[in-house]
Design an enzyme around this catalytic site. Structure first.
Site: not given
Ligand SMILES: O=c1ccn([C@@H]2O[C@H](COP(=O)(O)OP(=O)(O)O[C@H]3O[C@H](CO)[C@@H](O)[C@H](O)[C@H]3O)[C@@H](O)[C@H]2O)c(=O)[nH]1
Ligand SMILES: [Mn+2]
Length: 664
Positions: A64, A377
């Protein structure tokens, strides 16, 4: 019913290698300045070295940061892996992470292996040193003005298959089989939201869909290397078990950490977490914990175990790439792994899938893929359970994944504030576990566990309450609790002791010492009055549109001096004033109320009615000894600056005046 589960696996009963399913490994990195490139490469190499047929492992690195430094280092890593993997295989090295192996963190009994091995080890060590040097060189060249490496926040997608070799399926001694390695840096534009890690993972899901489309995925944070080589086989023991496999979404391994100091003053190992994971394993399964899990690809495509994907709506759901839509069928085998060259058409398609507009008008991040929020998550795992998927918790004695713990207060508080914001944001959304869970497939107990974590930031309210109200009342002569002679006094004592003893029991059962109780209580109190508070405030501001959530990458660069302090069990108060002021204010307030309270009790003889309040002040003061030491006695860099103490004294005065207005 709460039934904690421990599991054992028998990998020797797995089918032959040629029948094992393929696995895509996703490693995420975002910032070469905070995430040391060498560490990231070690994670990648350790994943390539998993004990699994190499032609069935595909490793994807998502960058990223969009840094050419990372891409170059990855190419070097591939070069080193060509030496490292055969060495590990020939000599049965237990860890696939070269740094851990060579830094003797590893207990591979090398001394007993003889000359040939020693020569070979020496050769590989030299190769590793060369590799390290080349990474250092690449980083030096990448620094702008000798300082930091610039992060590219505005760039086109870059996808490179690091080595695509037609001989991949043939083995000769000088041409070892290696897993395919792919570099993916999705398109970034300043005007487009990129959804942090979840966004990166969704791009990997799509790009890997047209390259390997493996039915299982292992996700890894860049600082969590594979410490054991058998996790893939262990996970397959569950995924291929016909009794549980149809509804099994993922196998979660615990996040464990290396180099945790003996005192573990910041509770970096997060001890209280995993007993809950084990208990949840007896219900619908553990909470998805960001890294170290093997998940079925199909679960990301919005279906439930019983229901297949709706073919009619494929393009509205997954976007307009024909290649990707084809891959949603688990039987689809993309051409690239059939030995075709990485064609121009493929490149174009992959870039399209990694572009920042691809997800427009699709269900990515809302219903399919990782769901968009700061704790992707927790939320993704929760919704999977609500659709009827289950999970198992696999906690073998040799940790299969090891990360580096945060070793200073600042990193802990910054990270925890982000989690608190993310958790509370989910808890107050339509996914509120207490409502969304029981209305779907989740048990009440399971929903309560998710809620316990989701609403955890609200601990700031009772902790702040207990650290101020009894004290201010004490100062103003107002008794709040039963007198010592009153029979209800025993209830107060019971509540206090049972909470403490429950914590102690958890500590002792998980191998901690009596002393750990104080360290863990202390950091819990510190977090409750700082990052739980700020996380809650951030969540409220985000809800009313005054602030946007952001993902501050946890720093992974160790400062030697800080590590030394950490290892000695000394708090490092080099963190922002914002975190220190509430902490110091409460300590000063409690010291003050203790001194005045004790004097008052002595003078007026009100020991009987004020005992609990005096005790609470005493408890807070005793717990806060290191804070007082940091304010008064310490002269090193890690102390609390006098300016913070002064500012906090000012805030204490405000509290005292407020107290005398409200409670008189
Ligand atoms: O925009 C981003 C931000 C982060 N990451 C990666 O995400 C991972 C986790 O980030 P880190 O800064 O290490 O955050 P932690 O708080 O340590 O991560 C914990 O919390 C995250 C959010 O809940 C989980 O995703 C992680 O697995 C869990 O270890 C790292 O590999 C990062 O490189 C990205 O790829 N893109
Ligand atoms: Mn991390």
């Amino acid at each position: 019913m709460w039934r904690p589960v421990s599991r054992t696996v028998f990998p020797e009963r797995l089918p032959e290698d040629k029948e094992l399913p393929a696995i895509d490994v996703f490693v995420c990195t975002a910032d070469p300045n905070n995430e040391p490139t060498l560490q990231v490469m070690n994670t990648v190499i350790s994943a390539m070295a998993l004990d699994y047929p190499p032609e069935k492992v595909y490793v994807y690195l998502s960058d990223d940061g969009g840094c050419s430094v990372t891409l170059q280092a990855l190419t070097e890593a591939w070069g080193f892996a060509k030496w490292w993997l055969p060495f590990c295989k020939t000599y049965g090295i237990k860890t696939g992470c070269p740094e851990a192996y060579f830094s003797a963190l590893e207990d591979d009994h090398d001394d007993f292996r003889g000359r040939e091995f020693n020569e070979e080890r020496q050769k590989i060590l030299e190769k590793y040193e060369e590799f390290k040097d080349s990474v250092t060189r690449i980083k030096e060249n990448g620094r702008v003005g000798g300082k930091s490496i610039s992060i590219n926040r505005d760039h086109s997608p870059v996808i490179e298959v690091i080595k695509h070799d037609n001989t991949i399926n043939t083995v000769t001694s000088d041409h070892p089989k290696l897993p395919l390695l792919v570099y993916v840096s999705r398109e970034k534009r300043i005007s487009h939201p990129h959804h942090f890690k979840a966004g990166a993972l969704n791009v990997l899901l799509r790009v890997s869909g047209i390259i390997s489309n493996s039915p299982y995925i292992l996700a890894l944070d860049c600082d969590m290397y594979c410490n054991g080589k058998s996790s893939a086989r262990q996970a397959m023991c569950f995924h291929l078990d016909p009794n549980i496999s149809p509804s099994l979404a993922f196998v979660q391994f615990p996040q464990k950490f290396q180099n945790i100091s003996k005192k573990d003053i910041y509770d970096s190992q997060w001890r209280s977490g995993y007993p809950i994971w084990q208990g949840l394993d007896g219900l619908e399964g553990p909470i998805l914990s960001g890294t170290g899990f093997y998940i079925k690809r199909k679960t990301f495509y919005g279906s439930s175990p019983q229901k297949d994907i709706d073919i009619k709506e494929l393009k509205q759901t997954f976007g307009s790439s024909n290649e990707f839509v084809k891959s949603v069928n688990p039987k689809y085998r993309p051409d690239i792994i059939n030995g075709e060259e990485c064609s121009k058409v493929f490149q174009q398609e992959a870039q399209f899938l990694a572009s920042c507009t691809y997800e427009k008008h699709t269900k990515w991040g809302e219903e399919v893929g990782f769901l968009y929020c700061l704790v992707e998550d927790y939320l993704t795992g929760f919704t999977l359970k609500c659709k009827g998927w289950t999970a198992v918790f696999c906690n073998p004695s040799r940790p299969q994944f090891l990360g580096s713990p945060a070793t200073n207060l600042n990193d802990i508080l910054v990270q925890s504030t982000r989690w608190n914001l993310g958790l509370l944001d989910v808890a107050f959304s339509k996914f509120c576990p207490l409502i969304y869970g029981p209305l779907r497939n989740m048990s009440l107990l399971g929903s309560m566990c998710y809620a316990g974590l989701g609403f955890m930031p609200l601990y700031c309210l009772p902790v702040w309450g207990l650290a101020t109200i009894p004290q201010l009342c004490l100062l103003n002569g107002i008794p709040l609790y039963p007198e010592v002679s009153n029979s209800f006094f025993i209830v107060v004592v019971f509540i206090f002791l049972s909470a403490l003893l429950k914590h102690l029991q958890e500590i002792l059962l998980t191998g901690g010492s009596m002393q750990s109780l104080w360290y863990e209580q202390r950091i819990w109190m510190i977090k409750s009055v700082t990052c739980h508070l700020y996380g809650t405030l951030d969540a409220v501001m985000q809800k009313i549109g005054m602030k946007e959530g952001s993902f501050t990458i946890t720093n992974k660069v160790d400062d030697d001096e800080q590590v030394q302090q950490y290892q000695m069990g000394k708090y490092d108060f080099r963190t922002s004033t914002m975190f220190l002021v509430p902490l110091v204010t409460l300590v000063i307030l409690n010291v003050f109320s203790l001194v005045v309270g004790v004097s008052r009790v002595i003078i007026s003889g009100s020991f009987n009615e004020m005992f609990v309040q005096v005790f609470l002040s005493f408890y807070v003061v005793a717990m806060s000894y290191p804070v007082m030491e940091g304010m008064i006695l310490r002269k090193d860099k890690g102390r609390i600056p006098p300016s913070v103490t002064l500012l906090s004294a000012g805030f204490t005065l405000i509290f005292l005046s407020l107290g005398s207005i409200v409670f008189v």
